[in-house]
Design a protein around this motif. Structure first.
Motif, PDB file in Angstrom:
ATOM      1  N   THR A 229     -22.707  39.471 -16.592  1.00  0.00           N
ATOM      2  CA  THR A 229     -21.755  40.689 -15.707  1.00  0.00           C
ATOM      3  C   THR A 229     -22.823  41.063 -14.723  1.00  0.00           C
ATOM      4  OG1 THR A 229     -22.789  42.089 -17.127  1.00  0.00           O
ATOM      5  CG2 THR A 229     -20.755  41.478 -17.628  1.00  0.00           C
ATOM      6  N   ASP A 230     -22.829  41.320 -13.595  1.00  0.00           N
ATOM      7  CA  ASP A 230     -23.592  41.859 -12.828  1.00  0.00           C
ATOM      8  C   ASP A 230     -24.593  42.888 -13.368  1.00  0.00           C
ATOM      9  OD1 ASP A 230     -22.487  40.443 -10.638  1.00  0.00           O
ATOM     10  OD2 ASP A 230     -20.888  41.736 -10.649  1.00  0.00           O
ATOM     11  N   THR A 231     -24.030  43.755 -13.906  1.00  0.00           N
ATOM     12  CA  THR A 231     -24.816  44.817 -14.614  1.00  0.00           C
ATOM     13  C   THR A 231     -24.564  45.112 -16.101  1.00  0.00           C
ATOM     14  OG1 THR A 231     -23.517  46.481 -13.635  1.00  0.00           O
ATOM     15  CG2 THR A 231     -25.711  46.133 -12.489  1.00  0.00           C
ATOM     16  N   VAL A 232     -25.358  45.975 -16.644  1.00  0.00           N
ATOM     17  CA  VAL A 232     -25.396  46.380 -17.990  1.00  0.00           C
ATOM     18  C   VAL A 232     -25.616  47.711 -18.071  1.00  0.00           C
ATOM     19  CG1 VAL A 232     -25.975  46.016 -20.625  1.00  0.00           C
ATOM     20  CG2 VAL A 232     -26.235  44.228 -18.973  1.00  0.00           C
ATOM     21  N   LEU A 233     -24.416  48.612 -18.687  1.00  0.00           N
ATOM     22  CA  LEU A 233     -24.778  49.844 -18.659  1.00  0.00           C
ATOM     23  C   LEU A 233     -25.215  50.174 -20.256  1.00  0.00           C
ATOM     24  CD1 LEU A 233     -24.507  52.862 -17.300  1.00  0.00           C
ATOM     25  CD2 LEU A 233     -22.375  53.013 -18.169  1.00  0.00           C
ATOM     26  N   VAL A 234     -26.523  50.674 -20.580  1.00  0.00           N
ATOM     27  CA  VAL A 234     -26.882  50.933 -21.882  1.00  0.00           C
ATOM     28  C   VAL A 234     -27.060  52.296 -22.177  1.00  0.00           C
ATOM     29  CG1 VAL A 234     -28.166  48.706 -21.746  1.00  0.00           C
ATOM     30  CG2 VAL A 234     -29.295  50.964 -21.302  1.00  0.00           C
ATOM     31  N   PHE A 235     -26.837  52.640 -23.574  1.00  0.00           N
ATOM     32  CA  PHE A 235     -27.035  53.858 -23.985  1.00  0.00           C
ATOM     33  C   PHE A 235     -28.432  53.982 -24.707  1.00  0.00           C
ATOM     34  CE2 PHE A 235     -27.033  57.027 -27.408  1.00  0.00           C
ATOM     35  CZ  PHE A 235     -26.803  58.353 -26.675  1.00  0.00           C
ATOM     36  N   ALA A 236     -29.351  54.925 -24.618  1.00  0.00           N
ATOM     37  CA  ALA A 236     -30.921  54.864 -25.021  1.00  0.00           C
ATOM     38  C   ALA A 236     -31.228  56.043 -25.314  1.00  0.00           C
ATOM     39  CB  ALA A 236     -31.632  54.000 -24.341  1.00  0.00           C
ATOM     40  N   ARG A 237     -32.116  56.211 -26.485  1.00  0.00           N
ATOM     41  CA  ARG A 237     -32.522  57.688 -26.781  1.00  0.00           C
ATOM     42  C   ARG A 237     -34.159  57.681 -26.451  1.00  0.00           C
ATOM     43  NH1 ARG A 237     -28.547  60.469 -29.392  1.00  0.00           N
ATOM     44  NH2 ARG A 237     -27.095  59.220 -30.411  1.00  0.00           N
TER      45      ARG A 237
ATOM     46  N   GLN B 296      -2.457  51.466 -20.822  1.00  0.00           N
ATOM     47  CA  GLN B 296      -1.334  50.342 -21.011  1.00  0.00           C
ATOM     48  C   GLN B 296      -1.915  49.269 -20.207  1.00  0.00           C
ATOM     49  OE1 GLN B 296       1.354  50.251 -22.205  1.00  0.00           O
ATOM     50  NE2 GLN B 296       1.286  52.313 -23.053  1.00  0.00           N
ATOM     51  N   LEU B 297      -2.736  49.751 -19.165  1.00  0.00           N
ATOM     52  CA  LEU B 297      -3.416  48.396 -18.327  1.00  0.00           C
ATOM     53  C   LEU B 297      -4.389  47.389 -19.396  1.00  0.00           C
ATOM     54  CD1 LEU B 297      -4.998  49.539 -15.040  1.00  0.00           C
ATOM     55  CD2 LEU B 297      -3.542  47.482 -15.467  1.00  0.00           C
ATOM     56  N   ILE B 298      -5.275  48.188 -20.247  1.00  0.00           N
ATOM     57  CA  ILE B 298      -5.998  47.465 -21.166  1.00  0.00           C
ATOM     58  C   ILE B 298      -5.082  46.474 -21.918  1.00  0.00           C
ATOM     59  CG2 ILE B 298      -7.692  47.690 -22.961  1.00  0.00           C
ATOM     60  CD1 ILE B 298      -8.813  50.063 -21.514  1.00  0.00           C
ATOM     61  N   ARG B 299      -3.999  47.153 -22.444  1.00  0.00           N
ATOM     62  CA  ARG B 299      -3.070  46.128 -23.358  1.00  0.00           C
ATOM     63  C   ARG B 299      -2.697  45.270 -22.596  1.00  0.00           C
ATOM     64  NH1 ARG B 299       0.339  51.047 -26.734  1.00  0.00           N
ATOM     65  NH2 ARG B 299      -1.501  52.316 -27.069  1.00  0.00           N
ATOM     66  N   ARG B 300      -2.424  45.490 -21.332  1.00  0.00           N
ATOM     67  CA  ARG B 300      -1.735  44.074 -20.601  1.00  0.00           C
ATOM     68  C   ARG B 300      -2.769  43.058 -20.452  1.00  0.00           C
ATOM     69  NH1 ARG B 300       2.873  43.477 -21.789  1.00  0.00           N
ATOM     70  NH2 ARG B 300       3.401  42.498 -19.879  1.00  0.00           N
ATOM     71  N   THR B 301      -4.082  43.342 -20.091  1.00  0.00           N
ATOM     72  CA  THR B 301      -5.100  42.480 -19.996  1.00  0.00           C
ATOM     73  C   THR B 301      -5.174  41.718 -21.253  1.00  0.00           C
ATOM     74  OG1 THR B 301      -6.818  43.931 -20.619  1.00  0.00           O
ATOM     75  CG2 THR B 301      -6.337  44.030 -18.575  1.00  0.00           C
ATOM     76  N   ALA B 302      -5.204  42.498 -22.474  1.00  0.00           N
ATOM     77  CA  ALA B 302      -5.208  41.594 -23.791  1.00  0.00           C
ATOM     78  C   ALA B 302      -4.161  40.816 -23.968  1.00  0.00           C
ATOM     79  CB  ALA B 302      -5.374  42.697 -24.710  1.00  0.00           C
ATOM     80  N   TYR B 303      -2.699  41.250 -23.579  1.00  0.00           N
ATOM     81  CA  TYR B 303      -1.593  40.314 -23.934  1.00  0.00           C
ATOM     82  C   TYR B 303      -1.639  39.253 -23.124  1.00  0.00           C
ATOM     83  CZ  TYR B 303       3.357  39.407 -23.791  1.00  0.00           C
ATOM     84  OH  TYR B 303       4.584  38.799 -24.016  1.00  0.00           O
ATOM     85  N   TYR B 304      -2.383  39.194 -22.011  1.00  0.00           N
ATOM     86  CA  TYR B 304      -2.499  37.892 -21.294  1.00  0.00           C
ATOM     87  C   TYR B 304      -4.057  37.329 -21.525  1.00  0.00           C
ATOM     88  CZ  TYR B 304       1.320  38.974 -18.471  1.00  0.00           C
ATOM     89  OH  TYR B 304       2.715  39.405 -17.969  1.00  0.00           O
ATOM     90  N   SER B 305      -4.629  37.765 -22.512  1.00  0.00           N
ATOM     91  CA  SER B 305      -5.960  37.022 -22.978  1.00  0.00           C
ATOM     92  C   SER B 305      -6.871  36.903 -21.668  1.00  0.00           C
ATOM     93  CB  SER B 305      -5.842  35.790 -23.578  1.00  0.00           C
ATOM     94  OG  SER B 305      -4.912  35.737 -24.745  1.00  0.00           O
ATOM     95  N   VAL B 306      -6.935  37.884 -20.957  1.00  0.00           N
ATOM     96  CA  VAL B 306      -7.771  38.221 -19.615  1.00  0.00           C
ATOM     97  C   VAL B 306      -9.177  37.659 -20.103  1.00  0.00           C
ATOM     98  CG1 VAL B 306      -8.700  39.338 -17.747  1.00  0.00           C
ATOM     99  CG2 VAL B 306      -6.217  39.354 -18.247  1.00  0.00           C
ATOM    100  N   PRO B 307      -9.854  36.527 -19.786  1.00  0.00           N
ATOM    101  CA  PRO B 307     -11.420  36.290 -20.109  1.00  0.00           C
ATOM    102  C   PRO B 307     -12.273  37.049 -19.574  1.00  0.00           C
ATOM    103  CG  PRO B 307     -10.433  34.670 -19.052  1.00  0.00           C
ATOM    104  CD  PRO B 307      -9.473  35.620 -18.945  1.00  0.00           C
ATOM    105  N   LEU B 308     -12.305  38.247 -19.351  1.00  0.00           N
ATOM    106  CA  LEU B 308     -13.253  39.065 -18.474  1.00  0.00           C
ATOM    107  C   LEU B 308     -13.534  40.505 -19.348  1.00  0.00           C
ATOM    108  CD1 LEU B 308     -11.724  38.762 -14.984  1.00  0.00           C
ATOM    109  CD2 LEU B 308     -13.783  37.833 -15.644  1.00  0.00           C
ATOM    110  N   PRO B 309     -14.577  41.135 -18.742  1.00  0.00           N
ATOM    111  CA  PRO B 309     -15.027  42.282 -19.506  1.00  0.00           C
ATOM    112  C   PRO B 309     -14.532  43.550 -18.617  1.00  0.00           C
ATOM    113  CG  PRO B 309     -16.905  41.512 -18.250  1.00  0.00           C
ATOM    114  CD  PRO B 309     -16.074  40.401 -18.235  1.00  0.00           C
TER     115      PRO B 309
END
Lengths: 381, 360
Positions: B138-146, B67-80
């Motif tokens: 962003t401050d950091t990037v979390l990456v998935f690598a093999r 629900q929180l993620i939906r609300r951020t999108a409802y307000y077009s919050v320009p952040l990751p």
């Protein structure tokens, strides 16, 4: 946008237990008695209905004193789903179980309950819907069938049309005008339980596109209905019909009528689909899965005693759009000439669905009517 | 919803209303990181919403985080913000500490792969990834690598260590960058990925984020359209009184309701993306609905909705962008179709209807 209540619903463990139970019953039935691609929830088979009832799958939510099983709406929901998924020939008891019985239980007289409900729950008493009339169609407020007060009851005069199975059911629930028309078109209507063996009823067949005889025209000439066979109070007909239609519109029968065609399509395509086949099937399955959740969420609302008229209209509109689209996608993915008598099950299933598909968006309310209701729910009317 | 969630929602809604304005959104579209907004969001603890309390987070239920993620999108919050919430959960699940600051995820594209190798100096991360949300900001990037054996790892990279090749915008003018990795990492920044990521990396998690966001975006578009239809007078009455408009918006509402139903299923898993099949259904159904809803809402607004004067575009352009990110409809539909065909016709129904264990 807070217009609709589609709450997330997780089916409880007793619903899963019920699913296993009905599935075992249906597997046995299917092995011995019917071919899945040739029947559906509109196939009239009293023998099947009696056996399903004996196993406890009819009148499931009703009180024990009326022959019911006192199960939850969610347990009933999974049984409905499984019947549809298995292509079970449930047509004889379907209307009685889905809407007439619940109407009588909630708004019928004590005598009507005692007389009728145990027989429905035993799979021995079937119902037809007496709403539409010649010239009324979706405009139910325009019904002209009259009910005139007489000693001990009412005399019904008029005609109903598109009455499924009127020639083989025991009762019709007839919407009639019990008071002269007034400015309020929704006022003065009442619902009556009419015994089809009464004097003054004439039933004429109307054949459908697939050659079947399901529809009828029904004429009433001074047909007597006793007082205690009225549903609710005089003049409540509009409210009663609206409530009944919510039962008719929200169930999984509104998007699973041709689900056996999807099963057959997956069988025909086999384990290694082309990219296009995989994408189209994936799209259909995503629509179907969403509809299942919408419909089960309504079962949850009913369980809480709420009347989800707008939500039911949404399920039917979105659901029948899916039903109508399915055969069109199927014929693009796997071209086969459809034939009702071809021994090939795929050809037969496709023919059956093509010839029935126009009815999907008619019965229970057209999209044009439903979208008007949804727009009202959205605050546009 | 319990009291704690109610407080969080109220707080978040108030915060978004206070900080989001047309000016803030326009500035963000010009490439300015909205630091005041981020500070407020971080102070409210939102980045740690999905991390269990035992691991140092806020410990909200998945349904509440959805629900929180939906609300951020409802307000077009320009952040990751959603990316940061998920990244924190993945990293702490892998045994790491909660992260401070903003985080984004990579790779986000099914074609991109990152490689991790042991070298004399430690661990080396290599590869190029495209269309990373707020990449480089962003401050950091979390990456998935093999690694060479195909085993999956999560790696934490400081943004300043990454080469930002291309700065681009999606059609919502949200920053999306091409990032190039070629660096040695300290051992503490690399951890074996949790089991639920081993098969398909981050795709399901990103798709789940975008599906939740599309619900919020569709709700905003429909709100705009309903308001406009009731206000705008043509031919002597509000356009919402015309049957054609009513039916068009009713069909859009049907798509929205179906999308909500599909996406609601994600709230039943602990991390919002634990079951890839459910994610596939949600992203596929939602992406299709998003296109239909955006189209109907624009049509209802007439030419006014096609201008930058009216705020509709902040929501509608996001819908067009989000439906294509982390796999468009066809990507997920194909996955569903292949899985269902492998089960066969008679296996289709039980697979859909029966409860099944979540992966991971």
């Amino acid at each position: 946008m807070r217009a609709f209540r589609f709450e997330s619903l997780v089916l409880p463990p007793e619903a899963d237990a019920m699913r296993r139970k009905v599935r075992a019953f249906l597997e046995n039935e299917r092995a011995q008695r019917y071919a899945a691609h040739r029947s559906s929830w509109s196939t009239f088979d009293p023998e099947f209905s009696r056996r399903a009832a004996a196993a406890g799958f009819v009148g499931m939510t009703w009180p024990k004193q009326y022959g019911g099983g006192e199960h939850s709406n969610l347990e009933r929901f999974v049984v409905t789903e499984e019947m549809l998924a298995a292509g079970a020939p449930s047509g004889a008891h379907w209307i009685a179980d889905r809407q007439s019985g619940p109407q009588i239980l909630k708004h019928g007289s004590e005598r009507a309950r005692g007389l009728i409900l145990p027989r429905i729950a035993a799979g021995e008493c079937y119902f037809g819907i007496g709403m539409s009339e010649p010239d009324s169609g979706s405009d139910l407020a325009a019904v002209r069938t009259k009910a005139d007060r007489v000693e001990g009851g009412w005399l019904i005069n008029g005609a109903k049309i598109w009455t499924s199975n009127a020639h083989r059911v025991h009762y019709l629930i007839v919407l009639a005008r019990s008071e002269p028309p007034s400015e309020n078109r929704h006022a003065g209507l009442s619902q009556f339980i009419v015994d089809t063996s009464s004097e003054g009823i004439e039933i004429r067949p109307i054949h459908n596109l697939s050659g079947g005889h399901e529809f009828n025209e029904v004429f009433f000439r001074n047909c007597f209905v006793p007082d205690d066979m009225m549903i609710g109070k005089p003049g409540e007909g509009w409210a009663r019909v609206t409530g009944e239609l919510a039962f008719e519109r929200a169930g999984p029968d509104r998007f699973m009528s041709d689900i056996r065609l999807l099963v057959e399509l997956i069988n025909q395509i086999g384990a290694e689909p082309t990219e296009r086949q995989a994408i189209e099937i994936g799209r259909l399955v995503s629509h179907f899965a969403a509809l299942r959740r919408m419909s089960s969420s309504i079962a949850g609302l009913l369980e809480r005693g709420e009347s989800p008229a707008t939500e039911a209209a949404l399920v039917k509109d979105v659901g029948t759009a899916f039903e109508r689209e399915l055969p069109e996608i199927v014929r693009k993915l796997l071209p086969v000439e459809a034939s009702l008598d071809d021994p090939d099950e795929y050809s037969q299933a496709l023919a059956h669905v093509l010839l029935h598909a126009p009815s999907f968006t008619l019965r229970g309310g057209t999209p044009e009517i439903l979208r008007g209701m949804i727009a009202r729910g959205l605050g546009l009317r | 919803m319990d009291d704690m969630s109610a407080i969080v929602f109220e707080q978040a809604d108030r915060l978004f209303k206070q900080h989001i304005s047309k000016d803030v959104l326009s500035a963000a579209e010009g490439g300015t990181w909205p630091s005041a907004l981020w500070e407020a969001v971080a102070d409210a603890g939102l980045p740690l919403a999905l991390v269990p309390e035992g691991a140092g987070g806020v410990g909200l239920q998945a349904a509440d985080v959805a629900q929180l993620i939906r609300r951020t999108a409802y307000y077009s919050v320009p952040l990751p913000l959603a990316e940061t919430m998920i990244a924190n959960r993945l990293w702490t699940d892998g045994g790491g500490d909660v992260l401070s600051g903003s985080v984004t995820l990579a790779p986000v594209n099914p074609r991109d792969h990152l490689i991790i190798e042991q070298s004399r100096d430690g661990v080396v991360l290599r590869g190029t990834v495209h269309h990373v949300p707020w990449g480089g900001q962003t401050d950091t990037v979390l990456v998935f690598a093999r690694d060479g054996d195909g085993k999956g790892f999560l790696a934490l990279v400081q943004s300043h260590q990454v080469l930002v090749n291309g700065r681009r915008r999606n059609v919502a003018y949200e920053p999306r960058a091409e990032l190039q990795f070629d660096l040695a990492l300290p051992p503490g920044n690399v951890r074996p990925a949790p089991k639920y990521l081993q098969a398909n990396g981050l795709m399901a998690f990103g798709a789940a984020i975008r599906a939740q966001q599309m619900i919020g975006g569709m709700e905003r578009c429909l709100d705009h359209a309903l308001t406009y239809a009731n206000e705008r007078v043509q031919f002597g009455r509000p356009i919402g009184k015309f049957q054609a408009i009513q039916h068009m918006l009713a069909v859009a509402a049907g798509h929205f309701a179906a999308a909500c139903a599909a996406v609601d299923a994600l709230s039943e898993s602990e991390r919002l993306a634990d079951d890839e099949f459910t994610v596939a259904i949600a992203k596929a159904r939602c992406g299709e609905a998003a296109g239909q809803v955006a189209a109907a809402c624009h049509q209802a607004h007439g030419a006014m909705g096609f201008t930058q004067e009216h705020p509709l575009h902040f929501a509608s352009r996001r819908l067009w962008a989000w439906r294509d990110e982390w796999g468009a409809e066809t990507y997920w539909q194909e996955k569903i179709g292949r899985l269902i065909c492998a089960k066969g016709g008679e296996g289709f129904w039980p697979f859909l209807a029966d409860p099944r264990p979540l992966t991971g």
